[in-house]
Design a protein around this motif. Sequence first.
Motif, PDB file in Angstrom:
ATOM      1  N   SER A  64      48.512  67.813  26.452  1.00  0.00           N
ATOM      2  CA  SER A  64      48.437  66.400  26.838  1.00  0.00           C
ATOM      3  C   SER A  64      49.478  66.054  27.897  1.00  0.00           C
ATOM      4  N   LEU A  65      50.703  66.519  27.706  1.00  0.00           N
ATOM      5  CA  LEU A  65      51.752  66.209  28.675  1.00  0.00           C
ATOM      6  C   LEU A  65      51.506  66.912  30.005  1.00  0.00           C
ATOM      7  N   LEU A  66      50.998  68.139  29.958  1.00  0.00           N
ATOM      8  CA  LEU A  66      50.707  68.869  31.192  1.00  0.00           C
ATOM      9  C   LEU A  66      49.649  68.145  32.005  1.00  0.00           C
ATOM     10  N   ILE A  67      48.553  67.787  31.351  1.00  0.00           N
ATOM     11  CA  ILE A  67      47.467  67.102  32.061  1.00  0.00           C
ATOM     12  C   ILE A  67      47.934  65.734  32.555  1.00  0.00           C
ATOM     13  N   GLY A  68      48.626  64.986  31.699  1.00  0.00           N
ATOM     14  CA  GLY A  68      49.086  63.663  32.101  1.00  0.00           C
ATOM     15  C   GLY A  68      50.051  63.709  33.274  1.00  0.00           C
ATOM     16  N   SER A  69      51.015  64.609  33.228  1.00  0.00           N
ATOM     17  CA  SER A  69      52.020  64.681  34.287  1.00  0.00           C
ATOM     18  C   SER A  69      51.433  65.161  35.605  1.00  0.00           C
ATOM     19  N   LEU A  70      50.637  66.216  35.566  1.00  0.00           N
ATOM     20  CA  LEU A  70      50.060  66.738  36.802  1.00  0.00           C
ATOM     21  C   LEU A  70      49.059  65.766  37.415  1.00  0.00           C
ATOM     22  N   ALA A  71      48.249  65.136  36.576  1.00  0.00           N
ATOM     23  CA  ALA A  71      47.261  64.182  37.089  1.00  0.00           C
ATOM     24  C   ALA A  71      47.947  62.994  37.754  1.00  0.00           C
ATOM     25  N   VAL A  72      48.962  62.441  37.107  1.00  0.00           N
ATOM     26  CA  VAL A  72      49.663  61.296  37.685  1.00  0.00           C
ATOM     27  C   VAL A  72      50.449  61.712  38.926  1.00  0.00           C
ATOM     28  N   GLY A  73      51.018  62.911  38.908  1.00  0.00           N
ATOM     29  CA  GLY A  73      51.720  63.388  40.101  1.00  0.00           C
ATOM     30  C   GLY A  73      50.796  63.482  41.301  1.00  0.00           C
ATOM     31  N   ALA A  74      49.597  64.023  41.077  1.00  0.00           N
ATOM     32  CA  ALA A  74      48.630  64.144  42.176  1.00  0.00           C
ATOM     33  C   ALA A  74      48.144  62.781  42.647  1.00  0.00           C
ATOM     34  N   SER A  75      47.819  61.893  41.707  1.00  0.00           N
ATOM     35  CA  SER A  75      47.336  60.564  42.095  1.00  0.00           C
ATOM     36  C   SER A  75      48.434  59.769  42.795  1.00  0.00           C
ATOM     37  N   MET A  76      49.693  59.989  42.409  1.00  0.00           N
ATOM     38  CA  MET A  76      50.784  59.274  43.050  1.00  0.00           C
ATOM     39  C   MET A  76      50.952  59.716  44.501  1.00  0.00           C
ATOM     40  N   VAL A  77      50.903  61.021  44.744  1.00  0.00           N
ATOM     41  CA  VAL A  77      51.052  61.529  46.117  1.00  0.00           C
ATOM     42  C   VAL A  77      49.930  60.993  47.010  1.00  0.00           C
ATOM     43  N   ILE A  78      48.691  61.083  46.539  1.00  0.00           N
ATOM     44  CA  ILE A  78      47.551  60.610  47.335  1.00  0.00           C
ATOM     45  C   ILE A  78      47.594  59.088  47.485  1.00  0.00           C
ATOM     46  N   GLY A  79      47.855  58.394  46.375  1.00  0.00           N
ATOM     47  CA  GLY A  79      47.881  56.936  46.416  1.00  0.00           C
ATOM     48  C   GLY A  79      48.985  56.395  47.309  1.00  0.00           C
ATOM     49  N   LEU A  80      50.168  57.033  47.266  1.00  0.00           N
ATOM     50  CA  LEU A  80      51.265  56.587  48.121  1.00  0.00           C
ATOM     51  C   LEU A  80      50.921  56.786  49.593  1.00  0.00           C
ATOM     52  N   SER A  81      50.298  57.882  49.912  1.00  0.00           N
ATOM     53  CA  SER A  81      49.921  58.138  51.308  1.00  0.00           C
ATOM     54  C   SER A  81      48.929  57.081  51.799  1.00  0.00           C
ATOM     55  N   ILE A  82      47.911  56.800  50.981  1.00  0.00           N
ATOM     56  CA  ILE A  82      46.906  55.803  51.373  1.00  0.00           C
ATOM     57  C   ILE A  82      47.525  54.413  51.456  1.00  0.00           C
ATOM     58  N   GLY A  83      48.301  54.026  50.451  1.00  0.00           N
ATOM     59  CA  GLY A  83      48.901  52.698  50.441  1.00  0.00           C
ATOM     60  C   GLY A  83      49.883  52.491  51.574  1.00  0.00           C
ATOM     61  N   MET A  84      50.674  53.516  51.885  1.00  0.00           N
ATOM     62  CA  MET A  84      51.649  53.392  52.964  1.00  0.00           C
ATOM     63  C   MET A  84      50.968  53.229  54.317  1.00  0.00           C
ATOM     64  N   VAL A  85      50.002  54.081  54.595  1.00  0.00           N
ATOM     65  CA  VAL A  85      49.293  54.014  55.879  1.00  0.00           C
ATOM     66  C   VAL A  85      48.512  52.710  55.991  1.00  0.00           C
ATOM     67  N   SER A  86      47.845  52.325  54.908  1.00  0.00           N
ATOM     68  CA  SER A  86      47.032  51.114  54.923  1.00  0.00           C
ATOM     69  C   SER A  86      47.884  49.872  55.142  1.00  0.00           C
ATOM     70  N   GLY A  87      48.983  49.752  54.421  1.00  0.00           N
ATOM     71  CA  GLY A  87      49.822  48.568  54.544  1.00  0.00           C
ATOM     72  C   GLY A  87      50.598  48.522  55.839  1.00  0.00           C
ATOM     73  N   TYR A  88      51.024  49.665  56.330  1.00  0.00           N
ATOM     74  CA  TYR A  88      51.868  49.692  57.530  1.00  0.00           C
ATOM     75  C   TYR A  88      51.067  49.420  58.798  1.00  0.00           C
ATOM     76  N   TYR A  89      49.900  50.038  58.919  1.00  0.00           N
ATOM     77  CA  TYR A  89      49.125  49.894  60.152  1.00  0.00           C
ATOM     78  C   TYR A  89      48.135  48.727  60.096  1.00  0.00           C
ATOM     79  N   GLY A  90      47.612  48.413  58.911  1.00  0.00           N
ATOM     80  CA  GLY A  90      46.707  47.282  58.769  1.00  0.00           C
ATOM     81  C   GLY A  90      45.427  47.455  59.568  1.00  0.00           C
ATOM     82  N   GLY A  91      44.794  46.334  59.906  1.00  0.00           N
ATOM     83  CA  GLY A  91      43.603  46.342  60.748  1.00  0.00           C
ATOM     84  C   GLY A  91      42.412  47.011  60.101  1.00  0.00           C
ATOM     85  N   LEU A  92      41.602  47.653  60.933  1.00  0.00           N
ATOM     86  CA  LEU A  92      40.379  48.292  60.465  1.00  0.00           C
ATOM     87  C   LEU A  92      40.670  49.424  59.481  1.00  0.00           C
ATOM     88  N   LEU A  93      41.729  50.183  59.742  1.00  0.00           N
ATOM     89  CA  LEU A  93      42.089  51.275  58.834  1.00  0.00           C
ATOM     90  C   LEU A  93      42.384  50.748  57.440  1.00  0.00           C
TER      91      LEU A  93
END
Length: 276
Positions: free
Chosen positions: A79-108
Amino acid sequence: MKNPRKGRGLTKNPALLIGASIIVLVMLIGVFAPYLSPHDPSQMYPRNRREWPSSQFLLGTDRLGRDILSRMIWGARVSLLIGSLAVGASMVIGLSIGMVSGYYGGLLDEVLMRFMDMIFAFPALLLAMALIAVTGPSVRNIILVTALIGVPRFARILRASVLTLKAQEFVEAARALSKSDFGIMTQHILPNCIAPLTVETSLSIATAIITESALSFLGLGVRPPTPSWGQMIADGRTEVFNAPWIVIFPGLAIMITVLGYNLLGDGLRDALDPRL
């Protein structure tokens, strides 16, 4: 210079301390499972099927005569392995999308956020079930599916913070010094988003553990003979009146672990919120 008030807030917050203690204990149980487990979690004792808790089997045995305590200890690792790895992966992807989306704005920003809305539109468990049914049940696929479900939450949290921070004077000063966009995002904006991201990480791990347990209960999770708390509950659901301990103890393990992460998240939110 360190803020002594923040340190006192962290150490005097009972929810944070209780949650952290529970999580540390569960982590230690998972790490030292080979040494703490009194029996082989897959070993069957046919003569001791559905045995009540005793000195030989402290939490009893299941319908196949397997020691419940040993399976719960090894299930903590899964349970801890799946929970930690899944959240780690979603955090890396989510942070990348949120940072680019909020910083550049517009159509992107519009395209990325509408894609996040598409994922949000589906109930998390139903989406996980559909994806697992297509990709097949395995630890790797459960991690990937759970990570995908958690991406929009991190993306939206970071985007909201970036929209507020990118107009601040220290960001304008960094631009005036000809700093690159990547440098501004990683060195000036991201460090100021640590508090909400820390809280969300803790709560997301709890959600990931519940998702994994639900998938295992439905037969779409970890495959036997690997023990999983959700799978243990599924195996004992037909024995709930004859041998209730088969279901009760794994259910308590899930409840206590999720409670620990929720208390940790609530405690961090209160301790890191400057308004409190």
